[in-house]
Design a protein around this motif. Structure first.
Motif, PDB file in Angstrom:
ATOM      1  N   ASN A 193       0.829  -1.211   0.000  1.00  0.00           N
ATOM      2  CA  ASN A 193       0.000   0.000   0.000  1.00  0.00           C
ATOM      3  C   ASN A 193       0.859   1.255   0.000  1.00  0.00           C
ATOM      4  OD1 ASN A 193      -2.586  -1.088  -0.134  1.00  0.00           O
ATOM      5  ND2 ASN A 193      -2.626  -1.464   2.065  1.00  0.00           N
ATOM      6  N   THR A 194       1.968   1.213   0.716  1.00  0.00           N
ATOM      7  CA  THR A 194       2.857   2.373   0.765  1.00  0.00           C
ATOM      8  C   THR A 194       3.483   2.627  -0.596  1.00  0.00           C
ATOM      9  OG1 THR A 194       3.339   1.961   3.095  1.00  0.00           O
ATOM     10  CG2 THR A 194       4.886   3.352   1.906  1.00  0.00           C
ATOM     11  N   ASP A 253      -2.562  10.011   3.914  1.00  0.00           N
ATOM     12  CA  ASP A 253      -3.227  10.698   5.024  1.00  0.00           C
ATOM     13  C   ASP A 253      -2.456  10.513   6.330  1.00  0.00           C
ATOM     14  OD1 ASP A 253      -5.201  11.437   3.234  1.00  0.00           O
ATOM     15  OD2 ASP A 253      -6.629   9.903   3.893  1.00  0.00           O
ATOM     16  N   GLY A 254      -1.943   9.310   6.548  1.00  0.00           N
ATOM     17  CA  GLY A 254      -1.158   9.048   7.755  1.00  0.00           C
ATOM     18  C   GLY A 254       0.121   9.861   7.790  1.00  0.00           C
ATOM     19  N   LEU A 255       0.803   9.971   6.651  1.00  0.00           N
ATOM     20  CA  LEU A 255       2.019  10.783   6.586  1.00  0.00           C
ATOM     21  C   LEU A 255       1.723  12.230   6.935  1.00  0.00           C
ATOM     22  CD1 LEU A 255       3.957   9.553   3.417  1.00  0.00           C
ATOM     23  CD2 LEU A 255       4.569   9.228   5.796  1.00  0.00           C
ATOM     24  N   LYS A 256       0.638  12.756   6.381  1.00  0.00           N
ATOM     25  CA  LYS A 256       0.259  14.144   6.665  1.00  0.00           C
ATOM     26  C   LYS A 256      -0.083  14.310   8.141  1.00  0.00           C
ATOM     27  CE  LYS A 256      -1.452  15.171   2.047  1.00  0.00           C
ATOM     28  NZ  LYS A 256      -2.638  15.376   1.213  1.00  0.00           N
ATOM     29  N   GLN A 257      -0.819  13.356   8.696  1.00  0.00           N
ATOM     30  CA  GLN A 257      -1.233  13.428  10.103  1.00  0.00           C
ATOM     31  C   GLN A 257      -0.023  13.479  11.040  1.00  0.00           C
ATOM     32  OE1 GLN A 257      -3.475  10.031  11.396  1.00  0.00           O
ATOM     33  NE2 GLN A 257      -3.447  10.644  13.536  1.00  0.00           N
ATOM     34  N   VAL A 259      11.385  -0.899   3.003  1.00  0.00           N
ATOM     35  CA  VAL A 259      11.745  -1.600   4.246  1.00  0.00           C
ATOM     36  C   VAL A 259      10.639  -2.569   4.651  1.00  0.00           C
ATOM     37  CG1 VAL A 259      12.216  -1.314   6.710  1.00  0.00           C
ATOM     38  CG2 VAL A 259      13.323   0.178   5.060  1.00  0.00           C
ATOM     39  N   ALA A 260       9.381  -2.135   4.566  1.00  0.00           N
ATOM     40  CA  ALA A 260       8.260  -3.012   4.929  1.00  0.00           C
ATOM     41  C   ALA A 260       8.184  -4.210   3.982  1.00  0.00           C
ATOM     42  CB  ALA A 260       6.951  -2.229   4.912  1.00  0.00           C
ATOM     43  N   ILE A 272       9.508  10.156   1.973  1.00  0.00           N
ATOM     44  CA  ILE A 272       9.919   8.928   2.674  1.00  0.00           C
ATOM     45  C   ILE A 272       9.109   7.712   2.242  1.00  0.00           C
ATOM     46  CG2 ILE A 272      10.698  10.228   4.683  1.00  0.00           C
ATOM     47  CD1 ILE A 272       8.317   8.948   6.201  1.00  0.00           C
ATOM     48  N   LEU A 273       8.078   7.895   1.437  1.00  0.00           N
ATOM     49  CA  LEU A 273       7.246   6.768   1.005  1.00  0.00           C
ATOM     50  C   LEU A 273       8.045   5.618   0.387  1.00  0.00           C
ATOM     51  CD1 LEU A 273       3.933   8.260  -0.437  1.00  0.00           C
ATOM     52  CD2 LEU A 273       4.200   6.686   1.463  1.00  0.00           C
TER      53      LEU A 273
END
Length: 129
Positions: free
Chosen positions: A32-33, A42-46, A60-61, A53-54
């Motif tokens: 997904n990343t 949305d999580g990155l912005k939050q 890595v994941a 960094i995506l």
């Protein structure tokens, strides 16, 4: 594959399952990343992280998840996933979110699975009295 010396069949399969479950979750998150899913953006912005960094997060994941699923490279995969999960826990702690313990729990599950499955890990961390 032959049973690992010094590991019962039950411990071997329990260890495999305990490694596979979190690895597959993280692997799907890595996919997904890398495909820039909206929930990841949305999580990155939050959390205030830059979009740049995506690719690193996803790699890595994805790499850690894949390596953890392959018996020959599972120790390296669990180490990579531990680093990834440590960063996730820190991110949630910095944001003062109560869910910070979930990445820690996933990491513990990975290491318990590796401990059950891999005699070399048990040799390094013996639980003898």
């Amino acid at each position: 594959m032959a049973e690992t010396a010094g590991t019962s069949k039950a411990a071997l399969w329990t260890g495999r399952i305990l490694i596979w479950i979190p690895s597959l979750f993280i692997l799907s998150g890595g996919i997904n990343t890398l495909r820039h899913a909206q929930m990841v953006i949305d999580g990155l912005k939050q959390f205030g992280y830059p979009m740049s960094i995506l690719p690193y997060m996803g790699t890595v994941a994805l790499l850690g998840g894949l390596l953890a699923l392959i018996p020959v490279t599972e120790v390296l995969g669990v180490i990579l996933l531990t680093a990834y999960l440590g960063a996730a826990a820190l991110t949630h702690l910095r944001a003062e979110q109560a869910i910070w313990y979930m990445p820690v729990l996933f990491g513990a599950i990975l290491w318990i699975g590796l401990y059950l499955k891999e005699p070399r890990v048990r040799a390094v961390f013996p639980l003898n009295r």
